[in-house]
Scaffold this motif. Structure first.
Motif, mmCIF file in Angstrom:
data_model
loop_
_atom_site.group_PDB
_atom_site.id
_atom_site.type_symbol
_atom_site.label_atom_id
_atom_site.label_comp_id
_atom_site.label_asym_id
_atom_site.label_seq_id
_atom_site.Cartn_x
_atom_site.Cartn_y
_atom_site.Cartn_z
ATOM 1 N N VAL A 75 0.693 -1.242 -0.133
ATOM 2 C CA VAL A 75 -0.040 -0.134 0.105
ATOM 3 C C VAL A 75 0.838 1.246 0.069
ATOM 4 O O VAL A 75 1.488 1.495 1.039
ATOM 5 C CB VAL A 75 -1.044 -0.001 1.274
ATOM 6 C CG1 VAL A 75 -2.062 1.064 1.093
ATOM 7 C CG2 VAL A 75 -1.725 -1.281 1.245
ATOM 8 N N ALA A 76 0.940 1.834 -1.129
ATOM 9 C CA ALA A 76 1.915 2.859 -1.365
ATOM 10 C C ALA A 76 1.114 4.088 -1.485
ATOM 11 O O ALA A 76 0.059 4.398 -1.953
ATOM 12 C CB ALA A 76 2.774 2.835 -2.616
ATOM 13 N N HIS A 77 1.579 5.160 -0.643
ATOM 14 C CA HIS A 77 0.924 6.421 -0.602
ATOM 15 C C HIS A 77 0.580 7.127 -2.004
ATOM 16 O O HIS A 77 1.581 7.151 -2.767
ATOM 17 C CB HIS A 77 1.520 7.686 0.122
ATOM 18 C CG HIS A 77 1.121 9.026 0.534
ATOM 19 N ND1 HIS A 77 -0.004 8.993 1.101
ATOM 20 C CD2 HIS A 77 1.498 10.003 -0.255
ATOM 21 C CE1 HIS A 77 -0.292 10.340 1.162
ATOM 22 N NE2 HIS A 77 0.341 10.968 0.424
ATOM 23 N N GLY A 78 -0.718 7.409 -2.091
ATOM 24 C CA GLY A 78 -0.802 8.062 -3.476
ATOM 25 C C GLY A 78 -2.519 7.617 -3.974
ATOM 26 O O GLY A 78 -2.591 6.312 -3.371
ATOM 27 N N GLY A 79 -3.102 8.453 -4.647
ATOM 28 C CA GLY A 79 -4.705 7.993 -4.999
ATOM 29 C C GLY A 79 -5.289 7.834 -3.714
ATOM 30 O O GLY A 79 -5.083 8.944 -2.572
ATOM 31 N N ARG A 80 -6.377 7.238 -3.600
ATOM 32 C CA ARG A 80 -7.479 6.877 -2.524
ATOM 33 C C ARG A 80 -6.939 5.854 -1.527
ATOM 34 O O ARG A 80 -7.757 5.324 -0.737
ATOM 35 C CB ARG A 80 -8.590 6.152 -3.303
ATOM 36 C CG ARG A 80 -9.761 6.714 -2.419
ATOM 37 C CD ARG A 80 -11.094 6.707 -3.199
ATOM 38 N NE ARG A 80 -11.380 5.389 -3.592
ATOM 39 C CZ ARG A 80 -11.991 4.487 -2.827
ATOM 40 N NH1 ARG A 80 -12.595 4.839 -1.718
ATOM 41 N NH2 ARG A 80 -12.403 2.948 -3.223
ATOM 42 N N ARG A 81 -5.412 5.651 -1.287
ATOM 43 C CA ARG A 81 -5.072 5.116 -0.022
ATOM 44 C C ARG A 81 -4.835 6.019 0.821
ATOM 45 O O ARG A 81 -3.749 6.331 1.117
ATOM 46 C CB ARG A 81 -3.821 4.399 -0.525
ATOM 47 C CG ARG A 81 -3.833 3.479 -1.610
ATOM 48 C CD ARG A 81 -2.516 3.032 -2.412
ATOM 49 N NE ARG A 81 -2.364 2.180 -3.474
ATOM 50 C CZ ARG A 81 -2.410 2.988 -4.790
ATOM 51 N NH1 ARG A 81 -2.142 4.127 -4.811
ATOM 52 N NH2 ARG A 81 -2.567 2.144 -5.765
ATOM 53 N N LEU A 82 -5.812 6.027 1.794
ATOM 54 C CA LEU A 82 -5.831 7.087 2.678
ATOM 55 C C LEU A 82 -5.724 6.509 4.221
ATOM 56 O O LEU A 82 -5.852 7.193 5.183
ATOM 57 C CB LEU A 82 -7.211 7.699 2.794
ATOM 58 C CG LEU A 82 -7.244 8.723 1.395
ATOM 59 C CD1 LEU A 82 -8.552 9.242 1.248
ATOM 60 C CD2 LEU A 82 -5.976 9.632 1.192
ATOM 61 N N ASP A 83 -5.748 5.086 4.379
ATOM 62 C CA ASP A 83 -5.417 4.634 5.681
ATOM 63 C C ASP A 83 -4.013 4.540 5.727
ATOM 64 O O ASP A 83 -3.070 4.829 5.015
ATOM 65 C CB ASP A 83 -6.335 3.288 5.950
ATOM 66 C CG ASP A 83 -6.544 2.588 4.570
ATOM 67 O OD1 ASP A 83 -5.819 2.611 3.604
ATOM 68 O OD2 ASP A 83 -7.645 1.504 4.686
ATOM 69 N N GLU A 84 -3.343 3.465 6.595
ATOM 70 C CA GLU A 84 -1.959 3.172 6.980
ATOM 71 C C GLU A 84 -1.529 2.531 5.783
ATOM 72 O O GLU A 84 -1.412 1.723 5.456
ATOM 73 C CB GLU A 84 -2.025 2.187 8.083
ATOM 74 C CG GLU A 84 -0.583 2.121 8.609
ATOM 75 C CD GLU A 84 -0.135 3.520 9.642
ATOM 76 O OE1 GLU A 84 -0.917 4.384 9.702
ATOM 77 O OE2 GLU A 84 0.857 3.476 10.238
ATOM 78 N N SER A 85 -0.534 3.764 4.920
ATOM 79 C CA SER A 85 0.201 3.159 3.809
ATOM 80 C C SER A 85 1.470 2.462 4.338
ATOM 81 O O SER A 85 1.906 3.017 5.585
ATOM 82 C CB SER A 85 0.366 4.231 2.946
ATOM 83 O OG SER A 85 1.025 5.318 3.443
ATOM 84 N N ALA A 86 2.239 1.837 3.580
ATOM 85 C CA ALA A 86 3.537 1.377 4.054
ATOM 86 C C ALA A 86 4.669 2.173 3.356
ATOM 87 O O ALA A 86 5.768 1.921 3.843
ATOM 88 C CB ALA A 86 3.673 -0.159 3.555
ATOM 89 N N LEU A 87 4.462 2.858 2.444
ATOM 90 C CA LEU A 87 5.497 3.465 1.868
ATOM 91 C C LEU A 87 5.074 4.843 1.237
ATOM 92 O O LEU A 87 4.154 5.049 0.662
ATOM 93 C CB LEU A 87 5.786 2.865 0.275
ATOM 94 C CG LEU A 87 7.028 3.441 -0.277
ATOM 95 C CD1 LEU A 87 8.352 3.317 0.440
ATOM 96 C CD2 LEU A 87 7.234 2.470 -1.709
ATOM 97 N N LYS A 88 6.017 6.132 1.700
ATOM 98 C CA LYS A 88 5.484 7.303 1.230
ATOM 99 C C LYS A 88 7.089 8.035 1.028
ATOM 100 O O LYS A 88 7.865 7.937 1.809
ATOM 101 C CB LYS A 88 4.840 8.137 2.418
ATOM 102 C CG LYS A 88 4.349 9.351 2.195
ATOM 103 C CD LYS A 88 3.481 10.008 3.015
ATOM 104 C CE LYS A 88 3.121 11.386 2.754
ATOM 105 N NZ LYS A 88 3.922 12.430 3.268
ATOM 106 N N VAL A 89 7.071 8.490 -0.190
ATOM 107 C CA VAL A 89 8.352 9.087 -0.620
ATOM 108 C C VAL A 89 8.014 10.656 -0.907
ATOM 109 O O VAL A 89 6.997 10.832 -1.446
ATOM 110 C CB VAL A 89 9.243 8.370 -1.797
ATOM 111 C CG1 VAL A 89 9.222 6.928 -1.360
ATOM 112 C CG2 VAL A 89 8.465 8.595 -3.036
#
Ligand code: GLA
Length: 702
Positions: A75-89
């Motif tokens: 689950v990478a940050h971006g789009g509609r992934r608004l809960d706990e993501s695993a990757l954000k850069v």
């Protein structure tokens, strides 16, 4: 027999990973998504085709939870992934959203790698899976293939999708200094449970370990019910989350804490996260415990097959007053008891009169040890024991030669006060020169005398997370990597040395350090009753083979509680037996009794250290009981403890689990014979009378 681990590459680019008692399935979709299909009990290859047609999408465009967490492997940050993501850069142009697509997959033995590449930027995330018996190891490598810098704001090791269940109860090991690893259970409601450390070490507040089942809140079922469990092999700040969606699906993440992280990924470099480990058990917490213990013993700790020695440690006997004569007197008495390793704790090095000075200068105090540690080490070894010393390599006292020579070697902000903790600063192990110095200093120490063991302590958190070096990575990461590098290089140069991990007791007892240390000091609290609770929790996540426990004086120095010698020994004999009392003041009768207990421990220690543990009581209160069954089934050691007389109890009946019902077992002390069936269905009657009653029954299979 356990099936050999296997990874099958199936039609539709699906993968089925199978280990001992579990299966894990995922697939690359035609659109390039990496879809999660299954984690739980074993399934068949043909089932994976069905899972591919299983439509897990949710209705609506504004649901509370994003469906991605349950269908995407990363689950990478971006789009509609608004809960706990695993990757954000963050990319150099300020863009902070990812758009990843599966690029390639590779299977090599028991390891699967899936490479996800960004659709626009030269950035990739490689997801690794490795089957290890009943455990699945996962980690991620982040790659900057471009010529512009990238910053990792969050880079967890992995997210774990758990299936739907009507109810989820979490078990974790919460605690505090001197009260580590207290078993804690709570039912989850929709929302997020966060367990973490922001201290630069795993800390005392919780272990990076979590188990999830559908049982009731009061007590996990030992013998039935599916349990999923996740741990992180990382000796720094960590974060585990368990996010429950309204529909009953649970998403767990595990990784380096993103608190204040900002870890740079310079052009042309990659960074690999620590390993997160997932363990599934179909048949309750007994099986889960067996799987964690087997994993730790087989795949994590150094010298997995070596029986751990009976230790003597001088801390509570002499504290900072370390002199060769009194140490030698303790050593003589410890050897007479049957101790096999003698460790001189804090206080042996230059300038160390009390807490205020000396840490950093790992040379013996000249007035006490004019010829260094060798004469004492030689005498200890002549008594038939190995010799070890305490060190705290990552810390430095302001009043030390090291700090006077290198005041710039600590984490500090130029314009802010420095935070002292236990009167030390933290050395900047992010710096190569500091790492090199420590390797050299420890090498010199270990070469100066025949030293067989180190107690490696750290008694402070990381506070000023400054690097002190231009262009370096995040200190939260690099400090831990530096710690591992120093430890690895010291072990490489001195492969005979055994290491105990300690951080003010159990502040550093994770799978990362356990791959580099033979055992852990689980708590400074040596009160034998408090220890039962600490050890009860500890053994959920870790094997007794890594759990050191000393018998100390009564009253014990931290709690001032008075406990009989017998109870103190029995409590410590459930792990790695050590002695830490001031033997110079023990009566002859106590010394003689202690020698008997040590001898008895040596007869059962292979069973305790390598056997199967069964908790025969719940969280310790009225009666605590546990059993260990030898790997070959030939010996059972049953311990029972009752701190106080209650309800006119004289005996308890303990139903033993895991025995062969058809076999006959004889009580080694009384000769009484029992069938395995009787011990299981009716139970073993154990007498527990008086305050601080304890009993050890050893049964031998006939
Ligand atoms: C820490 C450890 C103790 C002891 C002291 C020595 O508190 O946890 O076991 O080694 O340091 O200073």
């Amino acid at each position: 027999m356990a099936d050999p681990p296997s990874i099958l590459h199936l039609p539709d680019d699906a993968f089925l990973l199978r280990g001992d008692g579990f299966a894990y399935a995922l697939a690359v979709t035609p659109g390039g998504d990496l879809r999660h299909l299954h984690w739980g009990g074993p399934i068949e290859p043909a089932d994976v085709g069905v899972l591919l047609t299983d439509d897990a999408r949710e209705f609506g465009s504004n649901t509370w939870s994003s469906p991605r967490a349950h269908t995407e492997e990363l689950v990478a940050h971006g789009g509609r992934r608004l809960d706990e993501s695993a990757l954000k850069v963050e990319f150099a142009d300020g863009v902070r959203a990812l758009d990843l697509a599966a690029e390639s997959t590779a299977v090599s033995g028991d390891e699967l790698t899936v490479r996800l590449a960004d659709r626009h930027y030269p950035f990739a995330a490689e997801l690794h899976y490795r089957v290890r018996g009943g455990a699945l190891e996962r980690w991620t490598t982040l790659v900057n293939d471009g010529d512009a810098p990238i910053v990792l704001d969050r880079a967890y090791s992995a997210g774990w999708a758990l299936p739907w269940q009507p109810r989820w109860v979490a078990t974790w090991l919460a605690g505090a200094y001197a009260a580590e690893t207290q078993l804690t259970r709570r039912e989850l409601g929709p929302g997020r449970l966060v367990l973490e450390s922001r201290r630069g070490i795993p800390g005392h507040a919780a272990q990076p370990w979590l188990a999830l089942d559908a049982g009731d809140e009061a007590r996990a079922s030992d013998e039935a019910g599916a349990v999923w469990s996740v741990a992180l092999a990382w000796s720094g700040s960590w974060r585990l989350t368990a996010e429950l969606a309204a529909d009953g699906r649970l998403h767990v993440t595990a990784g380096v804490n993103d608190f204040d992280l900002r870890h740079p990924l310079p052009p042309g470099t990659s960074w690999t996260t620590p390993v997160t480990v997932g363990v599934f058990a179909a048949a309750g917490h007994d099986e889960l415990t067996d799987r964690w213990h087997a994993y730790e013993r087989t795949h994590v700790v150094p010298r997995p097959d070596a029986v751990r020695p009976v230790l003597y440690n001088s801390w509570e006997a002499t504290f900072f007053d370390v002199r060769p004569e009194s140490q030698l007197e303790l050593a003589r008495r410890a050897a007479a008891l049957g101790a096999e390793l003698f460790v001189v704790d804090d206080g042996w090095f230059a300038g160390r009169e009390d807490e205020s000075a000396g840490v950093g200068d790992w040379t013996p105090d000249r007035s006490a040890f004019p010829d260094g540690l060798k004469p004492l080490a030689d005498e200890v070894q002549a008594l038939g024991m190995r010799f070890g010393v305490w060190v705290e390599p990552e810390a430095v006292s302001p009043d030390s030669d090291l700090f006077r020579a290198h005041p710039d070697w600590i984490y500090q902000w130029p314009t802010r006060p420095r935070t002292l903790a236990r009167q030390t600063h933290l050395l900047a192990l992010s710096r190569p020169d500091v790492r090199a110095h420590l390797v050299q200093a420890l090498d010199a120490l270990l070469s100066s005398a025949p030293i067989d063991a180190l107690k490696w302590d750290l008694n402070r958190p990381l506070t000023e997370a400054s690097s002190g070096l231009e262009g370096a990575g995040s200190v939260w990461v690099e400090h831990v990597e530096g710690f591992y590098e120093v430890l690895d290089r010291v072990r490489e140069r001195h492969p005979g040395v055994w290491i105990e991990s300690c951080a003010s007791g159990g502040g550093r007892a994770d799978l990362g350090v356990l791959s580099r240390a033979e055992w852990v000091w689980p708590s400074d609290n040596t009160d034998a009753l408090e220890r039962l609770a600490i050890q009860h929790g500890y053994a959920y996540a870790h094997s007794p083979h890594t759990m050191m426990a000393w018998v100390t004086d009564s009253p014990t120095y931290l709690t001032k509680r008075e406990i009989p010698l017998r109870f103190r020994f029995h409590s410590a004999m459930t792990g790695l037996l050590g002695v830490g009392g001031n033997l110079a003041e023990w009566s002859d009768a106590d010394l003689a009794a202690a020698a008997e207990y040590v001898a008895q421990y040596k007869r059962i220690r292979a069973t305790v250290q390598f056997g199967t543990l069964r908790r025969l009581s719940g969280a310790p209160d009225d009666v605590t009981a546990l059993s260990y069954l030898a790997p070959d089934g030939a010996q059972v050691a049953v311990f029972a403890f009752a701190p106080s007389v209650r309800r006119l109890r004289r005996t308890v009946l303990l139903r033993l689990r895991g025995l062969d019902p058809a076999a006959v077992y004889a009580d080694a002390a009384t000769g009484t014979r029992y069938s395995g069936a009787l011990l299981h269905h009716h139970g073993l009657r154990v007498a527990l009378t008086g305050d601080y009653a304890s009993e050890l029954v050893v049964l031998d299979r006939i």
